[in-house]
Design an enzyme around this catalytic site. Sequence first.
Site, PDB file in Angstrom:
ATOM      1  N   ASP A  98       0.863  -1.185   0.000  1.00 26.94           N
ATOM      2  CA  ASP A  98       0.000   0.000   0.000  1.00 26.94           C
ATOM      3  C   ASP A  98       0.897   1.231   0.000  1.00 26.94           C
ATOM      4  O   ASP A  98       1.995   1.208   0.562  1.00 26.94           O
ATOM      5  CB  ASP A  98      -0.924   0.012   1.227  1.00 26.94           C
ATOM      6  CG  ASP A  98      -2.180   0.825   0.972  1.00 26.94           C
ATOM      7  OD1 ASP A  98      -3.248   0.237   0.740  1.00 26.94           O
ATOM      8  OD2 ASP A  98      -2.090   2.081   0.977  1.00 26.94           O
ATOM      9  N   LYS A 131      -0.708   3.364   7.164  1.00 23.20           N
ATOM     10  CA  LYS A 131      -1.469   2.116   7.135  1.00 23.20           C
ATOM     11  C   LYS A 131      -0.511   0.923   7.178  1.00 23.20           C
ATOM     12  O   LYS A 131      -0.703  -0.024   7.952  1.00 23.20           O
ATOM     13  CB  LYS A 131      -2.261   2.088   5.818  1.00 23.20           C
ATOM     14  CG  LYS A 131      -3.563   1.368   5.909  1.00 23.20           C
ATOM     15  CD  LYS A 131      -4.292   1.497   4.578  1.00 23.20           C
ATOM     16  CE  LYS A 131      -5.767   1.398   4.792  1.00 23.20           C
ATOM     17  NZ  LYS A 131      -6.530   1.430   3.552  1.00 23.20           N
ATOM     18  N   THR A 170     -13.345  -2.763  -9.212  1.00 22.21           N
ATOM     19  CA  THR A 170     -14.527  -2.695 -10.074  1.00 22.21           C
ATOM     20  C   THR A 170     -14.231  -1.684 -11.179  1.00 22.21           C
ATOM     21  O   THR A 170     -14.029  -0.504 -10.898  1.00 22.21           O
ATOM     22  CB  THR A 170     -15.747  -2.264  -9.244  1.00 22.21           C
ATOM     23  OG1 THR A 170     -15.906  -3.197  -8.178  1.00 22.21           O
ATOM     24  CG2 THR A 170     -17.004  -2.208 -10.092  1.00 22.21           C
ATOM     25  N   LEU A 198     -17.422  -9.446  -2.462  1.00 23.48           N
ATOM     26  CA  LEU A 198     -17.595  -9.463  -1.004  1.00 23.48           C
ATOM     27  C   LEU A 198     -18.426  -8.262  -0.539  1.00 23.48           C
ATOM     28  O   LEU A 198     -18.443  -7.219  -1.177  1.00 23.48           O
ATOM     29  CB  LEU A 198     -16.238  -9.479  -0.297  1.00 23.48           C
ATOM     30  CG  LEU A 198     -15.250  -8.320  -0.453  1.00 23.48           C
ATOM     31  CD1 LEU A 198     -15.650  -7.098   0.337  1.00 23.48           C
ATOM     32  CD2 LEU A 198     -13.868  -8.775  -0.056  1.00 23.48           C
ATOM     33  N   ARG A 199     -19.110  -8.487   0.593  1.00 23.37           N
ATOM     34  CA  ARG A 199     -19.883  -7.401   1.205  1.00 23.37           C
ATOM     35  C   ARG A 199     -19.160  -6.929   2.452  1.00 23.37           C
ATOM     36  O   ARG A 199     -18.761  -7.770   3.267  1.00 23.37           O
ATOM     37  CB  ARG A 199     -21.270  -7.908   1.637  1.00 23.37           C
ATOM     38  CG  ARG A 199     -22.153  -8.382   0.528  1.00 23.37           C
ATOM     39  CD  ARG A 199     -23.267  -9.251   1.089  1.00 23.37           C
ATOM     40  NE  ARG A 199     -22.747 -10.427   1.771  1.00 23.37           N
ATOM     41  CZ  ARG A 199     -23.453 -11.208   2.589  1.00 23.37           C
ATOM     42  NH1 ARG A 199     -24.710 -10.937   2.846  1.00 23.37           N
ATOM     43  NH2 ARG A 199     -22.902 -12.265   3.161  1.00 23.37           N
ATOM     44  N   LYS A 234     -19.794  -7.541 -12.729  1.00 22.09           N
ATOM     45  CA  LYS A 234     -19.749  -6.851 -11.434  1.00 22.09           C
ATOM     46  C   LYS A 234     -20.673  -5.627 -11.421  1.00 22.09           C
ATOM     47  O   LYS A 234     -21.452  -5.421 -10.491  1.00 22.09           O
ATOM     48  CB  LYS A 234     -18.302  -6.440 -11.139  1.00 22.09           C
ATOM     49  CG  LYS A 234     -18.119  -5.589  -9.917  1.00 22.09           C
ATOM     50  CD  LYS A 234     -18.469  -6.316  -8.636  1.00 22.09           C
ATOM     51  CE  LYS A 234     -18.503  -5.345  -7.472  1.00 22.09           C
ATOM     52  NZ  LYS A 234     -18.928  -5.978  -6.235  1.00 22.09           N
ATOM     53  N   CYS A 280     -19.565   1.450  -2.993  1.00 20.36           N
ATOM     54  CA  CYS A 280     -19.758   0.724  -4.257  1.00 20.36           C
ATOM     55  C   CYS A 280     -21.024   1.124  -5.022  1.00 20.36           C
ATOM     56  O   CYS A 280     -20.927   1.640  -6.134  1.00 20.36           O
ATOM     57  CB  CYS A 280     -19.767  -0.778  -3.994  1.00 20.36           C
ATOM     58  SG  CYS A 280     -18.149  -1.354  -3.467  1.00 20.36           S
ATOM     59  N   LYS A 328     -21.314   4.781  -6.720  1.00 17.30           N
ATOM     60  CA  LYS A 328     -20.364   5.048  -7.805  1.00 17.30           C
ATOM     61  C   LYS A 328     -20.524   4.038  -8.950  1.00 17.30           C
ATOM     62  O   LYS A 328     -20.359   4.386 -10.115  1.00 17.30           O
ATOM     63  CB  LYS A 328     -18.932   5.078  -7.276  1.00 17.30           C
ATOM     64  CG  LYS A 328     -18.282   3.725  -7.087  1.00 17.30           C
ATOM     65  CD  LYS A 328     -16.784   3.843  -6.837  1.00 17.30           C
ATOM     66  CE  LYS A 328     -16.159   2.524  -6.434  1.00 17.30           C
ATOM     67  NZ  LYS A 328     -16.305   1.407  -7.361  1.00 17.30           N
TER      68      LYS A 328
HETATM   69  P1  NAD Z   1     -10.111   1.221  -0.354  1.00 17.42           P
HETATM   70  O1  NAD Z   1     -10.118   2.664  -0.625  1.00 17.42           O
HETATM   71  O2  NAD Z   1     -10.591   0.711   0.961  1.00 17.42           O
HETATM   72  O3  NAD Z   1      -8.638   0.650  -0.533  1.00 17.42           O
HETATM   73  C1  NAD Z   1      -7.777   1.012  -1.564  1.00 17.42           C
HETATM   74  C2  NAD Z   1      -6.340   0.967  -1.039  1.00 17.42           C
HETATM   75  O4  NAD Z   1      -5.460   1.217  -2.125  1.00 17.42           O
HETATM   76  C3  NAD Z   1      -6.071   2.032   0.014  1.00 17.42           C
HETATM   77  O5  NAD Z   1      -5.508   1.420   1.168  1.00 17.42           O
HETATM   78  C4  NAD Z   1      -5.053   2.965  -0.668  1.00 17.42           C
HETATM   79  O6  NAD Z   1      -4.125   3.516   0.239  1.00 17.42           O
HETATM   80  C5  NAD Z   1      -4.388   2.005  -1.644  1.00 17.42           C
HETATM   81  N1  NAD Z   1      -3.728   2.657  -2.779  1.00 17.42           N
HETATM   82  C6  NAD Z   1      -4.146   3.701  -3.528  1.00 17.42           C
HETATM   83  N2  NAD Z   1      -3.256   3.958  -4.493  1.00 17.42           N
HETATM   84  C7  NAD Z   1      -2.267   3.064  -4.361  1.00 17.42           C
HETATM   85  C8  NAD Z   1      -1.053   2.837  -5.073  1.00 17.42           C
HETATM   86  N3  NAD Z   1      -0.704   3.594  -6.097  1.00 17.42           N
HETATM   87  N4  NAD Z   1      -0.254   1.830  -4.647  1.00 17.42           N
HETATM   88  C9  NAD Z   1      -0.608   1.074  -3.592  1.00 17.42           C
HETATM   89  N5  NAD Z   1      -1.725   1.242  -2.896  1.00 17.42           N
HETATM   90  C10 NAD Z   1      -2.554   2.226  -3.277  1.00 17.42           C
HETATM   91  O7  NAD Z   1     -10.926   0.547  -1.530  1.00 17.42           O
HETATM   92  P2  NAD Z   1     -11.787  -0.797  -1.475  1.00 17.42           P
HETATM   93  O8  NAD Z   1     -13.085  -0.533  -0.820  1.00 17.42           O
HETATM   94  O9  NAD Z   1     -10.941  -1.908  -0.987  1.00 17.42           O
HETATM   95  O10 NAD Z   1     -12.088  -0.981  -3.031  1.00 17.42           O
HETATM   96  C11 NAD Z   1     -11.102  -1.343  -3.963  1.00 17.42           C
HETATM   97  C12 NAD Z   1     -11.782  -1.724  -5.273  1.00 17.42           C
HETATM   98  O11 NAD Z   1     -12.612  -2.876  -5.071  1.00 17.42           O
HETATM   99  C13 NAD Z   1     -12.704  -0.639  -5.839  1.00 17.42           C
HETATM  100  O12 NAD Z   1     -12.674  -0.702  -7.238  1.00 17.42           O
HETATM  101  C14 NAD Z   1     -14.063  -1.072  -5.346  1.00 17.42           C
HETATM  102  O13 NAD Z   1     -15.104  -0.590  -6.176  1.00 17.42           O
HETATM  103  C15 NAD Z   1     -13.957  -2.571  -5.426  1.00 17.42           C
HETATM  104  N6  NAD Z   1     -14.837  -3.317  -4.508  1.00 17.42           N
HETATM  105  C16 NAD Z   1     -15.052  -2.851  -3.247  1.00 17.42           C
HETATM  106  C17 NAD Z   1     -15.864  -3.582  -2.394  1.00 17.42           C
HETATM  107  C18 NAD Z   1     -16.139  -3.084  -0.994  1.00 17.42           C
HETATM  108  O14 NAD Z   1     -17.071  -3.611  -0.378  1.00 17.42           O
HETATM  109  N7  NAD Z   1     -15.375  -2.140  -0.458  1.00 17.42           N
HETATM  110  C19 NAD Z   1     -16.452  -4.791  -2.808  1.00 17.42           C
HETATM  111  C20 NAD Z   1     -16.179  -5.245  -4.089  1.00 17.42           C
HETATM  112  C21 NAD Z   1     -15.379  -4.490  -4.942  1.00 17.42           C
END
Ligand code: NAD
Length: 436
Positions: A30, A35, A121, A151-152, A205, A261, A264
């Site tokens: 990350d 973090k 996504t 996942l939820r 998705k 999710c 957006k």
């Molecule tokens: P999030 O914001 O919780 O996590 C993203 C992470 O990526 C953060 O910790 C951020 O610091 C890190 N990051 C950003 N740029 C970076 C880089 N250049 N190098 C390394 N790390 C970097 O996002 P999320 O909720 O985990 O969602 C991620 C993706 O999954 C999105 O596309 C979302 O739509 C999709 N998704 C989310 C969920 C959900 O329930 N949250 C479920 C299914 C799919």
Amino acid sequence: MKISVIGTGYVGLVTGTCLAETGNDVLCIDNNDNKVEQMQQGIVPIYEPHLDVLFERNIRAQRLRFSTSLEEGVKHGDIIFMALPTPENEDGSADLSYVLGVAEAIGKIIKEYKVIVDKSTVPVGTAQKVRETILKETEVDFDVVSNPEFLREGFAVDDFLKPERIVIGSDSEGAIKLMKKLYKPFVRSGNPILVMDERSAELTKYAANAFLATKITFMNEIANFCEKVGADVDHVRVGVGTDSRIGKRFLFPGIGYGGSCFPKDVKALYKSGKDHDYKFNILNAVIKINDQQRKILIPRILTYFENDLKEKTFGVWGLSFKPETDDIREAPSLYMIEDLLDRGAKLKVFDPEAMTNVKKRYGSKLIYASKMYDAVTDVDALIICTEWSIFRTPDFNKLKRIMNQPVIFDGRNLYDINDMNNEGFFYSSIGRKEIH
Ligand code: NAD
């Protein structure tokens, strides 16, 4: 297998931890130093039920490690997951700068064959964009796979360990074989691994999230209509939900969907449609209705308090966008809070897990209660925004004692209207008659 996960948020951290749990050697990357430092010290930076146990166990077994170095990540993993943010651009489209930025960096670092998996996504065509971006930087062989995550939040660990299905979008036999091997331990009960072309995987998705958002929104409209015609949405909901073609889930009316999710993703699919000369009329309506639904309690609050909220204090129960998470992204509670603050109201808020995130956002604008009853002491009304279990059976006598007056605006229909009548509350909920 050696796995790297780039982006350690809700999806990335759960993915990395659960893949370590099945014996893989996982390195999570990350770019947020704080973090990573926290995780290296054994602290889970998000609230997700059951995650802490698996997290600690796999760190102890040295199957789960963390770093800020993308270079280390690219070197380590045979499979490299990208679980990066894809937030909303101003025009509603998905912002692909994180995904494509990391793809470019991977292209610069990659020295041997890797399978690069997109878990974020993303709109149809992104896997191809990722491929082209990497190809600009390297001649090394690699595959790109689309593997959307379903996942939820709040159930993320369970959902990852026992997924209803796994979607793999690829036409590379080698990559498909590797992905199937990785996921085999998670589908022992017979749930399918669905292999398809990458464009269909990407769209699956969005289609799933847009359908669920539409289902919620449809029921919210029915609830609003119930109020107009004197029907009770609780009866209607059970009446329609028992039809197995419709199903019981996702029919609970409320103050709109939120989270990181649905809002957006619905907008991104709508925008993708526009970009391809297709107007998703249904999604246009879903977006508009949800915007209205998030503020559906406001006119009722104004009517009750005769349009003057300046000297009024409200207790707010529930701030996260849904129970069992600390995530407040696009939470309906925030729309409520901002509207009420603008009207000069004072707000005492409480949430079991989301207080830290809310404090970061609102600072001294809100009064933060450390217990649920503290949030309703000396308030003019209680507003319920999230259906956490602890709010379901409060001590109503205590509420009546500590509130200035027994008034509840319930955006999640937590209580029986007859009980509220007997208890002597003014009670306004969604799709049911108002109790005076
Ligand atoms: P999030 O914001 O919780 O996590 C993203 C992470 O990526 C953060 O910790 C951020 O610091 C890190 N990051 C950003 N740029 C970076 C880089 N250049 N190098 C390394 N790390 C970097 O996002 P999320 O909720 O985990 O969602 C991620 C993706 O999954 C999105 O596309 C979302 O739509 C999709 N998704 C989310 C969920 C959900 O329930 N949250 C479920 C299914 C799919």
